[in-house]
Design an enzyme around this catalytic site. Structure first.
Site, PDB file in Angstrom:
ATOM      1  N   GLY A   1       8.085   7.139  -2.194  1.00  0.00           N
ATOM      2  CA  GLY A   1       7.920   8.245  -1.260  1.00  0.00           C
ATOM      3  C   GLY A   1       8.926   8.169  -0.127  1.00  0.00           C
ATOM      4  N   THR A   2       9.177   6.972   0.339  1.00  0.00           N
ATOM      5  CA  THR A   2      10.135   6.798   1.439  1.00  0.00           C
ATOM      6  C   THR A   2      11.520   7.280   1.031  1.00  0.00           C
ATOM      7  OG1 THR A   2       8.876   4.943   2.300  1.00  0.00           O
ATOM      8  CG2 THR A   2      11.170   5.090   2.991  1.00  0.00           C
TER       9      THR A   2
ATOM     10  N   GLN B   1       0.106  11.806   0.663  1.00  0.00           N
ATOM     11  CA  GLN B   1      -1.352  11.619   0.699  1.00  0.00           C
ATOM     12  C   GLN B   1      -2.102  12.817   0.120  1.00  0.00           C
ATOM     13  OE1 GLN B   1      -2.784   8.851   1.363  1.00  0.00           O
ATOM     14  NE2 GLN B   1      -1.197   7.711   2.460  1.00  0.00           N
TER      15      GLN B   1
ATOM     16  N   HIS C   1       2.270   5.365  -6.367  1.00  0.00           N
ATOM     17  CA  HIS C   1       1.193   4.381  -6.189  1.00  0.00           C
ATOM     18  C   HIS C   1       0.050   4.877  -5.314  1.00  0.00           C
ATOM     19  CE1 HIS C   1       1.893   2.530  -2.097  1.00  0.00           C
ATOM     20  NE2 HIS C   1       2.947   3.294  -2.232  1.00  0.00           N
TER      21      HIS C   1
ATOM     22  N   CYS D   1      -3.482  -4.991  16.724  1.00  0.00           N
ATOM     23  CA  CYS D   1      -3.472  -6.405  16.385  1.00  0.00           C
ATOM     24  C   CYS D   1      -3.274  -6.666  14.902  1.00  0.00           C
ATOM     25  CB  CYS D   1      -4.759  -7.060  16.838  1.00  0.00           C
ATOM     26  SG  CYS D   1      -4.674  -7.489  18.568  1.00  0.00           S
TER      27      CYS D   1
END
Lengths: 284, 390
Positions: B71-72, B178, B200, B324
């Protein structure tokens, strides 16, 4: 997923000394909701007010923040206040078998809370971390997390930090907008006694041969890699006095913004070699 | 411990039917589709079939499908192409909540003298089309807006956006990684010029993506040096994965109703029961159109990483918008752009379901999450203050 040691996991899953002490002798609070982590530390002293007999904590934060708090309370029990003040953030991390470097700020937070608690108990001014967004002594370096130069220099010195990235991992400074990273680098240079890297100076007087060499080096090392990144390239055709002739290749060839690219090349060469350089695009 | 996998917006299980379809193309039918011999030719036929299957899911034509590696890559190729097609145009529009595959590239463009507009979103993560209409001008080369957000599942009004952009003569790209397979798309009745998808996220393997390029849309390839994909993406085809991608699209078509039916009901039940059992929660994007499979729930006074680690102890795999967990120090750019308060942003958890999600798995989360939150709130100084006030 973080590579936490078994000891970190164990202290996170079964933290010791969670809670509060109603009649605590000392309470230290650092951090805030906005910061993403916060610690409130309670300390109870013996009757002679010498040794720490109990310590409890409340922590808002990630797994390693909770584990660091748990470790801290275990470590200070039985210590005198001065002994407890000697506990370093590195010792907290060591107690846990190490922390990922990105999480070292959690151990620093434990140490800070302890300092604040003891200072408040002794009635002296609490040490200034800036971590709790209090305008204090020293100059605020990281505006996002409110950290002062004094605090950062202390952490840099005690943990022997060499890069701005490490400082971010230990203190969060520079981790949000990144605007203070140049200042952090200066602080590191100051503390670690590093000579500031002298900016590469442009030679004042150039022989023709030297100049041609420098033009070629600049093209190879500075300019072409940037063009490659966009699928373009150029070739040096000729150098005639201040006139540098280049031909554009690949995506740069026939690209409508090649005029813009030529300006960029000229600007870079002027910066690195000589102010009088003129770049000409030729078909070659 | 058997995993309860509720992180399908991160990646998905390869469907067994998909795996069976691709299996022969490693050790047996390994020919190069470009070869002249029968051995390569039979693979070419399967690649063509896959192209047709992807096109069918998108309501597109087979020659509009370009296979890529992810996708990137599709996102990068689309934006770069537009800039090459319109070298004189120096303006790009995107949104503040895009995936880094788009956002990082756009931000890098500012260093090369481009003007980049990042559209804002409201508290629900929704676009204001008026802002888009005001931003797009004659200098705009491309507008790239995501179809659905990976963190919140919020669906943008992409067709309306495309219409606004087309009127001004700019190209319109959407990152639909998505959305594909979860909500119906029909390129035949769309204004979208280019659309990215990823294998994926769709029960195909990692390492394969697609860029849809509408017929007649000018296109400049990012990878050159081969005739593959009609010159739009050079490089020998990843045949097994492409064939898998085709099958995954075919299977996704079969399950489309299930996504909007059973999966949505599971997600809605999870949301309903968690908000009933856990006080002080907030549904990120809850007030607007969302994907049927995504739930982003913010829980006040606790921090996401602790929640994820404790869920993980119970075998439950989810994801967080917290700082985090990522090594960065700020909560996710998506939640910040939405103005989610700090009390919530650090404690946001994303559950993303798939057609493999079962009732029992949802029951497990409903059982395990509330005690984890009370435990962490007990431990948190802010949580205690909050509990004391109650």
């Amino acid at each position: 997923m973080w590579d936490y040691t078994d000891k970190v996991k164990e202290h996170f899953l079964n933290p010791r000394n969670v809670g509060e002490i109603a009649d605590a002798d000392a309470v230290g609070e650092v951090g805030s909701l906005a910061c993403g982590d916060a610690l409130k530390l309670f300390i109870k002293l013996d009757e002679k007010k010498e040794r720490i007999v109990d310590a409890k904590f409340q922590t808002f934060g990630c797994g390693s923040a909770i584990a660091s708090s748990s470790a801290l309370t275990e470590m200070v029990k039985g210590k005198t206040l001065d002994e407890a003040l000697g506990v370093t953030n590195q010792e907290i991390a060591d107690f846990l078998g190490g922390l990922p470097e990105e999480k070292m700020h959690c151990s620093v937070m434990g140490q800070e809370a302890l300092e604040v608690a003891i200072a408040k108990y002794r009635g002296v001014e609490a040490p200034k971390h800036g971590h709790d967004h209090v305008e204090t002594e020293g100059e605020i370096v990281c505006k996002c997390f409110g950290l002062t130069d004094l605090f950062l220099k202390k952490v840099i010195a005690s943990n022997k930090l060499h890069t701005a990235e490490q400082v971010t991992h230990f203190t969060k400074a520079g981790g949000a907008c990144g605007g203070c990273i140049p200042k952090i680098k200066e602080l590191i240079a100051e503390v670690m006694g590093e000579e500031k890297k002298v900016a590469r100076e442009r030679p004042t007087k150039l022989t023709n041969l030297k100049k041609m060499q420098l033009i070629q080096e600049t093209l190879e090392n500075e300019i072409r890699p940037q063009l490659w990144a966009d699928g373009g390239d150029l070739e040096l055709i000729d150098i005639d006095g201040p006139n540098v002739q280049v031909a554009f290749r690949k995506a740069c060839a026939g690209c409508a913004s090649s005029g813009y690219t030529a300006k960029f090349v000229e600007q870079k060469l002027r910066e690195m070699v000589s102010d009088d350089i003129v770049v000409q695009e030729v078909q070659g | 411990m058997k995993e309860i996998y509720l992180d399908n917006n991160a990646t998905t299980k390869v469907d067994d039917r998909v795996f069976e379809e691709m299996r022969p193309y490693f050790c047996e039918l390994y020919g190069n589709p470009s070869s002249m011999h029968f051995f390569g030719g039979q693979v070419q036929k399967k690649v063509d079939e896959a192209r047709g299957r992807v096109a069918a899911l998108l309501g597109a034509m087979p020659d509009e499908i370009v296979f890529t590696a992810c996708g990137t890559e599709s996102d990068n190729a689309a934006i770069r192409s537009a800039l090459e097609v319109f070298p004189e145009k120096r303006h790009v529009i995107t949104s503040r909540v895009e995936h880094p595959a788009v956002l990082t590239q756009c931000r890098n463009l500012t260093k090369r003298g481009y003007r980049v507009t990042e559209l804002n979103v409201d508290g629900d993560g929704q676009l204001d089309l008026k802002e888009l209409a005001a931003a797009v001008d004659d200098d705009t080369a491309i507008v790239s807006l995501m179809y659905a957000n990976n963190e919140t599942g919020v669906v943008f009004p992409i067709e309306e956006a495309a219409r606004i952009v087309k009127e001004k003569g700019a190209l319109f790209h959407t990152d639909a990684v998505q959305a594909v397979g979860k909500i119906p798309l029909n390129m035949a009745q769309s204004g979208i010029d280019m659309l990215s998808l990823s294998g994926h996220k769709l029960h195909a393997p990692k390492g394969v993506g697609v860029l849809y390029v509408r017929r007649g849309t000018p296109f400049r390839p990012m990878l050159v040096g081969g005739h593959q994909e009609r010159g739009r993406r050079a490089g020998t085809e990843n045949t097994a994965s492409i064939i898998a991608m085709g099958k995954a699209c075919e299977v996704a078509q079969l399950h489309m109703d299930e996504e909007s039916g059973r999966v949505r009901e599971l997600r809605d039940r999870l949301q309903r029961e968690l908000t009933a059992l856990i006080p002080n929660t907030r549904i990120n994007g809850g007030g607007t159109q969302r994907l049927p499979n995504t739930l982003s729930i913010a829980m006040e006074f606790v921090e996401g990483e602790g929640i994820l680690l404790l869920l993980s102890e119970k075998g439950i795999c989810a994801s967080s918008g917290s700082a985090c967990t990522s090594g960065s120090l700020e909560p996710s750019h998506v939640l910040r752009a939405m103005g989610v308060p700090f009390t919530c942003a650090h404690g946001s958890i994303r559950f993303s379901l798939s057609r493999f999600t079962t009732d029992a798995e949802i029951d497990a989360v409903i059982k395990e999450l509330p005690p984890i939150i009370s435990r962490l709130r007990e431990m948190s100084p802010f949580g205690r203050e909050f509990l004391a006030k109650k």
